[in-house]
Design an enzyme around this catalytic site. Structure first.
Site, short mmCIF file in Angstrom:
data_model
loop_
_atom_site.label_atom_id
_atom_site.label_comp_id
_atom_site.label_asym_id
_atom_site.label_seq_id
_atom_site.Cartn_x
_atom_site.Cartn_y
_atom_site.Cartn_z
CB ALA A 1 37.74 -25.05 58.11
CE LYS A 2 43.52 -21.78 55.20
NZ LYS A 2 44.27 -22.85 54.53
NE ARG A 3 33.45 -25.98 56.66
CZ ARG A 3 34.39 -26.88 56.93
NH1 ARG A 3 35.34 -27.09 56.06
NH2 ARG A 3 34.37 -27.56 58.05
#
Ligand code: GLU
Length: 304
Positions: free
Chosen positions: A236-238
């Site tokens: 994911a982006k995080r």
């Protein structure tokens, strides 16, 4: 006549390395089998302004090409309504007034899989329906399914048996549901090869069932492993510098990013898309998810 493969991103933000890797695989499967390759923007929900254009630019930057036109699902609503009308004419749909909460609280359908729609609204009388309509709550439209399971064949995974329930065809807000739109579009666009992340494998029996009810051809399926972070969760982006823009900001070129993706597929020496295409062998693809540490990403040719 060879058909088309496709990549069908939801324009909800930038593509990350996992999405780009799936796109690269879809392109390789299509082009290595002489198929055309289409991009379909699945923008019926979760749309972020400008995301579609950025996604297309990123796909082009890593060297993918596609055939015209790029379609957007939001511009194809009559096609989905037409399919819904056909199913309705065949007695295959019913209105559902349940809230999400009511569905969660209801016991699972007697013969259905866990989480399957329990059928609360399936056999309402015309009177009961009228009463519920009168409350003003917008109804979703569901498929009246007559099977609870279906086995499908995946080119990479073999046979897979999955649940079918009375899936939603049109949501309460009036938009066509994902499963319906995908089935209608794949057929309308001549797509006979679907390559996508294996998180969508459980949707495939439902889509095959829907296609069968609509008399549409069934594409060939290949579900590819997802990219996971170091904790084993879906990337994911995080997780850090995981988009092409993030990698470029770190000084990498799009070709280098493609090189990393190619290496993860077992092609560490392929530096161009045509080299990758020439060597592509679906049966030797890694069967396991790619575990990625964005901080520890090494250029494949920077090692000893
Ligand atoms: N739009 C879906 C997604 O981005 C993919 C749908 C598909 O490939 O069938 O997850």
């Amino acid at each position: 006549m060879p058909g088309f493969g496709r990549f069908a991103p939801s324009p909800s933000g930038d593509l990350h390395l996992g999405n780009l890797r799936t796109a690269l695989l879809a392109w390789l499967f299509a082009r290595s089998t002489g198929r055309g390759f289409l991009i379909r923007l699945e923008d019926l929900d979760r749309v972020k302004a400008g995301a579609a254009e950025r996604q297309l630019a990123d796909l082009a930057a890593i060297g993918l090409d596609w055939d015209d036109p790029v379609v957007r699902q939001s511009e194809r609503l009559p096609l989905y309504e037409d399919a819904i009308a056909r199913l309705t004419a065949a007695g295959r749909t019913y209105e559902c007034f349940c809230t999400r909460k009511e569905i969660q609280q209801a016991v699972t359908a007697p013969h259905g899989p866990l989480g399957a729609y329990p059928g609360t609204c399936r056999d309402l009388t015309e009177n009961e329906r009228a009463q519920r309509r009168a409350t003003g709550r917008p109804a979703a439209l569901r498929l009246r399914a007559d099977i609870t399971e279906l086995e499908i064949t995946d080119e990479l995974l073999g046979s897979y048996r999955g649940a079918i329930d009375d899936l939603v065809l049109r949501r309460g807000d009036g938009s066509p549901a994902y499963n319906l739109a995908v089935v209608v579009d794949d057929a309308a666009q001549g797509i006979d090869q679907v390559v996508r992340g294996d998180d969508l494998l459980p949707s495939t029996p439902r889509q095959v069932y829907l296609a069968t009810l609509l008399g549409l051809p069934i594409p060939q399926y290949a579900h590819v492993p997802l990219v996971l972070n170091t904790e084993g969760q879906r990337l994911a982006k995080r997780d850090g510098a995981v988009t092409l823009h993030d990698r470029i900001a770190l000084g990498e070129s799009p070709a280098q990013v493609r090189g990393v993706l190619a290496a993860s597929l077992g092609y560490p020496n392929a530096t161009t898309t045509s080299q990758l295409l020439t060597g592509f062998r679906p049966d030797t693809l890694p069967k396991e998810p790619w575990r990625l540490d964005p901080d520890g990403l090494l250029q494949p040719w920077s090692g000893p």
